[in-house]
Design an enzyme around this catalytic site. Structure first.
Site, PDB file in Angstrom:
ATOM      1  N   TYR A 253       0.809  -1.018   0.037  1.00 40.27           N
ATOM      2  CA  TYR A 253      -0.239   0.050   0.153  1.00 40.27           C
ATOM      3  C   TYR A 253       0.930   1.301  -0.025  1.00 40.27           C
ATOM      4  O   TYR A 253       1.534   1.646   1.184  1.00 40.27           O
ATOM      5  CB  TYR A 253      -0.952  -0.110   1.219  1.00 40.27           C
ATOM      6  CG  TYR A 253      -2.073   0.849   1.202  1.00 40.27           C
ATOM      7  CD1 TYR A 253      -2.291   2.087   0.322  1.00 40.27           C
ATOM      8  CD2 TYR A 253      -2.810   0.993   2.347  1.00 40.27           C
ATOM      9  CE1 TYR A 253      -3.210   2.851   0.316  1.00 40.27           C
ATOM     10  CE2 TYR A 253      -4.038   2.048   2.570  1.00 40.27           C
ATOM     11  CZ  TYR A 253      -4.074   2.731   1.489  1.00 40.27           C
ATOM     12  OH  TYR A 253      -4.822   3.877   1.698  1.00 40.27           O
TER      13      TYR A 253
ATOM     14  N   LYS B 173      -0.960  -1.145  -4.372  1.00 38.50           N
ATOM     15  CA  LYS B 173      -1.969  -0.021  -4.458  1.00 38.50           C
ATOM     16  C   LYS B 173      -1.277   1.097  -4.312  1.00 38.50           C
ATOM     17  O   LYS B 173      -0.788   1.565  -3.455  1.00 38.50           O
ATOM     18  CB  LYS B 173      -3.052  -0.230  -3.370  1.00 38.50           C
ATOM     19  CG  LYS B 173      -3.942   0.926  -3.388  1.00 38.50           C
ATOM     20  CD  LYS B 173      -5.094   0.956  -2.087  1.00 38.50           C
ATOM     21  CE  LYS B 173      -5.782   2.318  -2.308  1.00 38.50           C
ATOM     22  NZ  LYS B 173      -6.746   2.364  -0.900  1.00 38.50           N
TER      23      LYS B 173
END
Length: 314
Positions: free
Chosen positions: A138, A167
């Site tokens: 992330y 992400k």
């Protein structure tokens, strides 16, 4: 990671449902997650930023992952947010999520203490080595207050077998294409913001993860389907629709409001359960709620009318 790992599509970063006293509401969370799967989501992300992971205990996160896996019922993969500021706790949460049936984990950059690049890399390597399931990075330096990892760093971790997807949550989208250049076809690249999903997807992102998908799932599926079909004209139309959701937050027609409070209120106005945020996050005031109701009444897409025009493929 097993050979052939692949994730793609529209993955809502789901809200966690809390009751008015701030307690985790597992039945309501499960119902909301089921509604997202029933609505066509290609996967679920739980205990992420939109799920208020920073306000949850280890036990609550584990229970939430279990509820998500039950809600998905094998229809779609569940990605569990397991990253914390502590390497040991991140490893603990990652193993717990795998035990509960998560298909993969999403690991935020270690935050608050502002670890330098070598410390961030060491953290991720430790988590990757201990994880029974694929790890998605992330990469959100703005929220974590930590040194960002660039495309070359991500490519290095990919080749080491540490991370299997990302992400990418940056103000710009050029990182999407750069990461694709540094990795392979088995590496899942998700656009992670809500400012430019069309740009992210047309740059080659395999999917989109965002909190706005709690309320704009149908429109996002239509956008994703149009991009996959190479229909740029239709994709642009859906991107324009989705911008109406973004403007509620960026243009502040209701004044200062949090994005999660907006999503919860929109769900309630549509007749669904929105739940409550945990303090210090605040709900909309009565005046803001009334103004939102007026906006939704005058703007068809905000009422959820995009559902009938979805053209998405799994």
């Amino acid at each position: 990671m097993s050979d052939g790992f692949s994730l793609s599509g529209v993955f809502p970063a789901s809200l966690t449902m809390f009751d008015e006293a701030g307690r985790l509401d597992e039945p309501a969370s499960r119902r909301h997650l089921e509604s997202l799967v029933d609505g066509g989501a290609h996967g679920l992300v739980v205990a992420g930023t939109s799920g208020e992971f920073v306000a949850m205990s280890v036990d609550e996160k584990r229970r939430l992952v279990a509820a998500a896996v039950a809600a998905a019922g094998g229809r779609v993969p569940v990605v569990a947010g397991t990253g914390t500021a502590s390497t040991a706790e991140t490893v603990e949460l990652t193993r717990a999520a795998a035990d509960e049936g998560a298909a993969a984990v999403l690991v935020i950059l270690p935050y608050y203490m502002r670890p330098h690049r070598d410390e961030v890399l060491a953290h991720l390597r430790a988590v990757g080595a201990a994880s029974p399931v694929p790890v998605l990075l992330y990469n959100n330096p703005a929220n974590s207050g930590t040194t960002e990892l660039d495309a070359v760093d991500v490519g290095m971790l990919y080749r080491e077998g540490v991370v299997h997807g990302v992400k990418s949550t940056f103000p710009t989208v050029h990182q999407v294409a750069e990461v694709i250049d540094e990795t392979g076809p088995d590496f899942a690249v998700f656009y992670g913001g809500f400012m430019a999903p069309l740009s992210g997807l047309t740059e080659g992102a395999h999917g989109w993860i965002s909190g706005v998908l709690n309320v704009a799932l149908a429109e996002a599926l239509a956008l994703y389907g149009a991009v996959r079909a190479g229909d740029l004209e239709t994709a642009r139309r859906w991107a324009a629709v989705i911008r109406q959701y973004r403007y509620l937050y960026t243009r502040r027609p209701l004044g200062p409001v949090g994005d999660l409070a907006l999503y919860r209120a929109m769900l309630e106005i549509r007749g669904q359960h929105g739940g409550h945020c945990r303090a210090p996050l605040l709900p909309l005031t009565a005046q803001q709620r009334a103004a939102l109701e007026e906006l939704m009444a005058s703007t068809p897409v905000l009422r959820g009318s995009g559902a009938g025009a979805v053209s998405a493929s799994r």
